[in-house]
Design a protein around this motif. Structure first.
Motif, short mmCIF file in Angstrom:
data_model
loop_
_atom_site.label_atom_id
_atom_site.label_comp_id
_atom_site.label_asym_id
_atom_site.label_seq_id
_atom_site.Cartn_x
_atom_site.Cartn_y
_atom_site.Cartn_z
N ARG A 93 -10.31 5.06 -4.60
CA ARG A 93 -9.14 4.26 -5.36
C ARG A 93 -9.47 2.73 -5.46
NH1 ARG A 93 -3.30 5.34 -4.77
NH2 ARG A 93 -3.24 3.54 -5.71
N GLY A 94 -10.51 2.63 -6.63
CA GLY A 94 -10.98 1.66 -6.93
C GLY A 94 -9.64 0.43 -7.43
N ASP A 95 -8.21 0.38 -7.38
CA ASP A 95 -7.68 -0.49 -7.62
C ASP A 95 -7.70 -0.60 -6.67
OD1 ASP A 95 -6.69 1.77 -6.88
OD2 ASP A 95 -4.51 1.95 -7.64
N LEU A 97 0.93 -0.89 -0.19
CA LEU A 97 -0.20 0.04 0.15
C LEU A 97 0.86 0.68 0.45
CD1 LEU A 97 -2.95 -0.84 2.86
CD2 LEU A 97 -3.30 -1.18 -0.03
N GLN A 98 2.16 1.18 1.20
CA GLN A 98 2.97 2.41 0.71
C GLN A 98 3.91 2.54 -0.67
OE1 GLN A 98 3.44 1.81 5.16
NE2 GLN A 98 4.64 2.62 4.23
N GLU A 99 3.95 1.41 -0.69
CA GLU A 99 4.78 1.55 -1.60
C GLU A 99 4.37 1.22 -3.30
OE1 GLU A 99 8.25 -1.82 -1.33
OE2 GLU A 99 8.38 -0.93 0.39
N ARG A 100 3.43 0.47 -3.07
CA ARG A 100 3.07 -0.18 -5.17
C ARG A 100 1.85 1.08 -5.16
NH1 ARG A 100 3.15 -3.82 -8.15
NH2 ARG A 100 1.69 -3.03 -10.33
N PHE A 101 0.85 1.04 -3.69
CA PHE A 101 -0.19 2.22 -3.99
C PHE A 101 0.15 3.57 -3.65
CE2 PHE A 101 -1.66 -2.12 -5.01
CZ PHE A 101 -2.21 -1.84 -6.03
N SER A 102 1.27 3.81 -3.40
CA SER A 102 1.89 5.13 -2.84
C SER A 102 0.65 5.76 -1.60
CB SER A 102 1.46 6.22 -3.60
OG SER A 102 2.22 5.63 -4.70
N GLU A 126 -11.88 -7.81 -15.83
CA GLU A 126 -12.75 -6.36 -16.12
C GLU A 126 -11.74 -5.81 -16.03
OE1 GLU A 126 -15.58 -6.48 -16.50
OE2 GLU A 126 -16.33 -9.28 -15.83
N GLU A 127 -11.84 -4.34 -16.52
CA GLU A 127 -11.36 -3.15 -15.83
C GLU A 127 -11.57 -2.84 -14.75
OE1 GLU A 127 -9.31 -1.67 -18.63
OE2 GLU A 127 -9.76 -2.86 -19.64
N GLU A 128 -12.44 -3.27 -14.17
CA GLU A 128 -12.39 -2.97 -12.16
C GLU A 128 -13.23 -3.59 -11.95
OE1 GLU A 128 -14.67 1.50 -12.18
OE2 GLU A 128 -12.83 1.71 -13.08
N PHE A 129 -12.68 -3.50 -10.76
CA PHE A 129 -13.76 -4.62 -10.02
C PHE A 129 -15.01 -4.25 -9.42
CE2 PHE A 129 -15.20 -5.72 -5.53
CZ PHE A 129 -15.79 -6.53 -5.90
N THR A 130 -15.80 -5.50 -9.67
CA THR A 130 -17.61 -4.96 -9.01
C THR A 130 -18.28 -6.40 -8.65
OG1 THR A 130 -18.91 -5.53 -11.19
CG2 THR A 130 -18.54 -2.96 -10.60
N SER A 131 -18.59 -6.12 -7.71
CA SER A 131 -19.47 -7.63 -7.01
C SER A 131 -20.51 -8.07 -8.15
CB SER A 131 -19.95 -7.72 -5.86
OG SER A 131 -18.55 -6.64 -4.90
N GLU A 132 -20.74 -7.25 -8.75
CA GLU A 132 -22.01 -7.82 -10.51
C GLU A 132 -21.23 -8.82 -10.78
OE1 GLU A 132 -23.83 -5.30 -7.25
OE2 GLU A 132 -22.25 -4.91 -8.51
N ALA A 133 -20.29 -8.04 -11.14
CA ALA A 133 -19.24 -8.40 -12.30
C ALA A 133 -18.57 -9.90 -11.56
CB ALA A 133 -18.34 -7.55 -12.73
N LEU A 134 -18.02 -10.18 -10.66
CA LEU A 134 -17.69 -10.76 -10.04
C LEU A 134 -18.32 -12.56 -10.37
CD1 LEU A 134 -15.00 -11.95 -9.12
CD2 LEU A 134 -15.91 -11.87 -6.41
N ARG A 135 -19.82 -12.11 -10.20
CA ARG A 135 -21.18 -13.72 -9.80
C ARG A 135 -21.40 -13.82 -11.06
NH1 ARG A 135 -22.98 -10.52 -5.59
NH2 ARG A 135 -24.53 -9.98 -6.86
N ASP A 136 -21.21 -13.12 -12.46
CA ASP A 136 -22.10 -12.67 -13.12
C ASP A 136 -21.95 -14.54 -14.26
OD1 ASP A 136 -23.15 -10.76 -15.81
OD2 ASP A 136 -21.60 -11.89 -17.03
N LEU A 137 -22.53 -14.58 -14.67
CA LEU A 137 -22.61 -15.81 -15.89
C LEU A 137 -21.88 -16.19 -16.84
CD1 LEU A 137 -23.79 -18.85 -15.87
CD2 LEU A 137 -25.27 -17.70 -18.28
N ASN A 138 -20.83 -14.67 -17.22
CA ASN A 138 -19.66 -14.60 -17.94
C ASN A 138 -18.63 -13.82 -17.68
OD1 ASN A 138 -21.18 -16.21 -20.25
ND2 ASN A 138 -22.32 -14.29 -20.96
#
Length: 474
Positions: free
Chosen positions: A161-163, A119-124, A316-328
């Motif tokens: 900070r979505g990352d 968190l300190q070194e990689r994500f500043s 996935e470009e960004e994390f969402t709980s819905e995309a994690l559970r999507d059929l595809n």
């Protein structure tokens, strides 16, 4: 109901102190603790092998672990105290946890010290903010205010900070089905457990673990029956009297259900046995999501390079709980089992792709659509796996797959849930014995009481409740 004789396979010469329905890790632990306390215990499991979701299967000379993917260091202390040194000594660390997605790629030990460094070194992120974040989640407990959501917690410390949100949330979502919109305490308690010293696994595989647990139960004269599906929990004057199995009645002073809290209330007991206010609270319980998995066996004699023990990969470009559970879904975890997993067996490599999933997405498909979607899921996993093992298709000799319908068929869990219920299910689970004397529940509820560590610890808690009740009602 006719209380007719039962098959001679079950001892009926005296009433059992306790019957445990289901042999997940919570049920197994509860049965052992009650036997340790001197009670006569019968354990009934509807499947042909013990373990619940802590299970495995064999195909083409490979052993595939269904849920042996990782748990926190707390398992070392818990297993030593409640299951003995043999089981405790087989718990080993997974040192290479890999994240690979459009926002970042990194390898970590998944320990607190390494996350602070990242968190300190990689994500500043400023040192003070990082330490305040960890101090906040480590100070969370079950009785804290539940109004703050995990999303709000993240925005408080890492706004926009979505990352970082992805780094902190994605592995926990795989571990227990939680989302950014659950109470923050359910995230903080689980994450701080994992952040103690990293991620661990059981050397020897799930099959060895369950075999050792079964031996411990047998030493304590716990009667164990598999392929034994309980039809009903019998009540009389607001108290448990026993269970119905194969049309016969087995008496018991207490009944502990490890069959899922929704199944317990709806199917084994029936809602009519409970007070209106309890039924109202029960109606608000949400079942957690299920999972899909694809299992790959590497042909004997072939090898693969070390690509990490757990690989959280996503396109996935960004994390969402819905995309994690999507059929595809474009997100999945690869759990890689190298020969070191089972060092006493012939060298074997297996890989399990795990995805969070919604039961309803699969349940609505007809037979042809279902077969098509399973094949498409397997191919997506292969395409992603080839990014890390380019020649893997030529090395695979066994492929199996499971959907939420598979999990429902083998576990009988409502909607095939892999993680029990959402947070409100914990109150229902903890209050069953207050509604019906002698009726208890143990199992995955409320996200906190899920996963291997949560299930075992909950087994201990419930066993203490049952022991107290049995002694008070002699």
């Amino acid at each position: 109901m006719s209380m007719q004789s039962l098959s001679p396979a079950i001892s009926t010469n005296s009433t059992y102190d306790a019957i445990v329905i289901g042999s997940g890790l919570g049920g197994l632990t509860c049965a052992k603790r009650l036997a340790d306390a001197g009670h006569k215990v019968l354990l009934l499991e509807q499947h042909f092998q013990l373990g619940g979701l802590a299970t495995w299967f064999k195909r083409g000379g490979h052993i595939f672990d269904v849920s042996l993917h990782g748990f926190p260091y707390g398992m070392v202390k818990t297993c030593k105290k409640y299951w003995g040194k043999t089981i405790q000594s087989a718990i080993v660390q997974l040192k290479n946890i890999v994240f690979d997605n459009p926002q970042f790629s990194l390898t970590t030990t998944f320990s607190k010290d390494d996350f602070i460094r990242l968190l300190q070194e990689r994500f500043s992120v400023a040192e003070g903010v990082v330490h305040e974040f960890f101090a906040t989640i480590e100070g969370m407990n079950f009785y804290d205010d539940q109004r703050m959501r995990t999303r709000e917690l993240f925005e408080r410390f890492f706004p926009g900070r979505g990352d970082i949100h992805r780094l902190l949330m994605e592995p926990i979502s795989y571990a227990n089905g939680s989302t950014l919109d659950e109470p923050a305490i359910t995230y903080g308690i689980v994450f701080s457990n994992f952040m103690n010293r990293g991620v661990f696994t059981f050397q020897g595989g799930t099959d060895r673990l369950i075999a050792l647990m079964e031996q411990e139960l047998q030493k304590r004269d716990v009667e164990i029956r598999t392929s034994a599906r309980v039809e009903q929990i019998v009540l009389e004057n607001g108290r448990t009297k026993g269970v119905v199995l194969d049309g016969g009645f087995i008496p018991a002073r207490a009944v502990i259900s490890n069959a899922g809290v929704t199944n317990t209330v709806d199917k084994l007991v029936g809602q009519a046995a409970f007070a209106p206010d309890f039924r109202q609270r029960f109606s608000e319980v949400r079942v957690n999501n299920s999972s899909s998995q694809v299992y790959f066996g590497i042909r004997k004699g072939e090898t693969i390079d070390d690509i990490g023990d757990l690989l959280f990969t996503s396109r996935e470009e960004e994390f969402t709980s819905e995309a994690l559970r999507d059929l595809n879904t474009k997100s999945r975890t690869f759990s890689v089992y190298y020969p070191k997993t089972r060092p006493d067996a012939p060298p074997d490599y297996t890989i399990v792709a795990s995805m969070n999933a919604n039961y309803d997405d699969w349940a609505g498909l007809d037979q042809n659509e279902y077969a098509h979607e399973k094949a498409a899921m397997v191919d997506r996993c292969l395409v992603d796996l080839e990014r890390y093992v380019p020649d893997v298709r030529h090395k695979i000799d066994v492929i199996e797959s499971a959907t939420p319908l598979t999990f429902q068929r083998y576990t009988l869990h409502s909607k095939g849930t892999s993680f029990g219920t959402k947070f409100e299910g914990l109150d229902i689970s903890r209050s069953l014995h207050k509604e019906v004397g002698g009726l208890f529940h143990v199992g995955s509820v409320g996200i906190i009481m899920s996963g291997w560590l949560g299930a075992i610890n909950y087994g201990v808690i419930v066993a203490n409740d049952v022991d107290s009740w049995l002694r008070e009602t002699v």
